[in-house]
Design a protein around this motif. Structure first.
Motif, mmCIF file in Angstrom:
data_model
loop_
_atom_site.group_PDB
_atom_site.id
_atom_site.type_symbol
_atom_site.label_atom_id
_atom_site.label_comp_id
_atom_site.label_asym_id
_atom_site.label_seq_id
_atom_site.Cartn_x
_atom_site.Cartn_y
_atom_site.Cartn_z
ATOM 1 N N ASN A 72 39.629 43.123 38.835
ATOM 2 C CA ASN A 72 39.275 43.772 37.576
ATOM 3 C C ASN A 72 38.259 42.941 36.799
ATOM 4 O O ASN A 72 37.349 43.493 36.183
ATOM 5 C CB ASN A 72 40.523 44.044 36.736
ATOM 6 C CG ASN A 72 41.423 42.841 36.621
ATOM 7 O OD1 ASN A 72 41.012 41.711 36.825
ATOM 8 N ND2 ASN A 72 42.681 43.077 36.301
ATOM 9 N N LEU A 103 34.872 43.400 38.439
ATOM 10 C CA LEU A 103 34.320 44.694 38.068
ATOM 11 C C LEU A 103 33.791 44.679 36.638
ATOM 12 O O LEU A 103 32.717 45.208 36.359
ATOM 13 C CB LEU A 103 35.396 45.778 38.231
ATOM 14 C CG LEU A 103 34.961 47.216 37.983
ATOM 15 C CD1 LEU A 103 33.925 47.634 39.008
ATOM 16 C CD2 LEU A 103 36.157 48.136 38.056
ATOM 17 N N PHE A 104 34.522 44.030 35.742
ATOM 18 C CA PHE A 104 34.091 43.967 34.344
ATOM 19 C C PHE A 104 32.794 43.188 34.199
ATOM 20 O O PHE A 104 31.845 43.651 33.560
ATOM 21 C CB PHE A 104 35.199 43.338 33.491
ATOM 22 C CG PHE A 104 34.800 43.122 32.060
ATOM 23 C CD1 PHE A 104 34.595 44.193 31.218
ATOM 24 C CD2 PHE A 104 34.617 41.848 31.560
ATOM 25 C CE1 PHE A 104 34.226 44.006 29.895
ATOM 26 C CE2 PHE A 104 34.247 41.648 30.256
ATOM 27 C CZ PHE A 104 34.055 42.726 29.411
ATOM 28 N N GLY A 154 36.471 48.077 34.422
ATOM 29 C CA GLY A 154 36.939 46.704 34.589
ATOM 30 C C GLY A 154 37.754 46.236 33.402
ATOM 31 O O GLY A 154 38.769 45.545 33.552
ATOM 32 N N TYR A 165 41.659 45.218 33.498
ATOM 33 C CA TYR A 165 42.132 43.910 33.033
ATOM 34 C C TYR A 165 43.221 44.082 31.975
ATOM 35 O O TYR A 165 44.217 43.362 31.971
ATOM 36 C CB TYR A 165 40.972 43.103 32.462
ATOM 37 C CG TYR A 165 41.381 41.736 31.986
ATOM 38 C CD1 TYR A 165 41.717 40.742 32.891
ATOM 39 C CD2 TYR A 165 41.457 41.453 30.628
ATOM 40 C CE1 TYR A 165 42.106 39.495 32.463
ATOM 41 C CE2 TYR A 165 41.850 40.209 30.185
ATOM 42 C CZ TYR A 165 42.171 39.226 31.104
ATOM 43 O OH TYR A 165 42.568 37.997 30.675
ATOM 44 N N ASN A 169 44.678 45.560 39.694
ATOM 45 C CA ASN A 169 43.702 44.884 40.539
ATOM 46 C C ASN A 169 43.346 45.661 41.796
ATOM 47 O O ASN A 169 42.487 45.242 42.544
ATOM 48 C CB ASN A 169 44.229 43.510 40.963
ATOM 49 C CG ASN A 169 44.136 42.522 39.841
ATOM 50 O OD1 ASN A 169 43.142 42.471 39.133
ATOM 51 N ND2 ASN A 169 45.180 41.743 39.657
#
Length: 196
Positions: free
Chosen positions: A50, A53-54, A120, A124, A129
């Motif tokens: 996550n 991705l963020f 993301g 989070y 995940n």
């Protein structure tokens, strides 16, 4: 072999390297306590999906904003008449279809990058995940704090198909049967190909 980032086996210091003429002297070793060996284990590879991705979405969003600002600045500069041209007679070059296509591409780029960043961030915040974490989260939401067991995916799929067939009637059932027949024929053909 040592890689660029220091991963892998580390080189031995020169004092510990043994030449063929010298014999190594045994050094007393003390066993490490078990708590230290547990701390030395590397984290699983999916723990920061996550965050990846963020931060990837944030980088992508920053780049898309930069590209958008650059395109906007280029269009604005093209609209300013040169110093030797009267503003009445200045006609900047315009391509309506090209401008619309560029605007659509920039908007799509911005929306996708913002969606990655938001996905993301939500992952989070909810500690998701991967697909298994998402399933766990959804099942806990479906259960709603009650002690009743959650139905399996197959049971839920069967329940939805019964509800849709009740609403849509015979046409849906006929279409569902056709798809099952096609799926069955496809599996039979695949099994025959494997046998050959």
């Amino acid at each position: 072999m040592v890689s660029l980032f220091g991963w892998g086996s580390s080189p031995k210091p020169e004092s510990s390297q043994v030449t063929p003429e010298e014999k190594p002297t045994p050094e007393p070793t003390t066993p490490a306590p078990p708590a230290q060996t547990q701390l030395a284990q590397p984290a699983s590879p999916q723990t920061n999906t996550n965050l990846k991705l963020f931060f990837g979405g944030m980088t992508f969003f920053a780049l898309s904003v930069l590209v958008t600002r650059r395109a906007f600045h280029k269009k604005r500069i093209a609209c300013i008449p040169p110093f030797y041209t009267s503003s009445v007679y200045h006609q900047p070059h315009s391509n309506s279809a090209g401008d619309a296509f560029e605007a659509l591409n920039l908007a799509t780029l911005n929306v996708i990058s913002f969606g990655l960043m938001a996905g993301g961030a939500v992952g989070y915040a909810l500690n998701i995940n991967g697909l298994e974490d998402m399933r766990r989260f959804v099942r806990n939401g479906l259960q709603g704090g009650s002690d009743t067991p959650v139905k399996s995916d197959e049971e839920l799929e069967e329940e939805v198909s019964q509800w849709v067939s009740k609403i849509l009637g015979d046409k849906f059932e006929k279409q569902l049967e056709k798809e099952k027949m096609k799926r069955g024929l496809g599996e039979d053909k695949a099994s025959q190909d494997k046998a050959n």
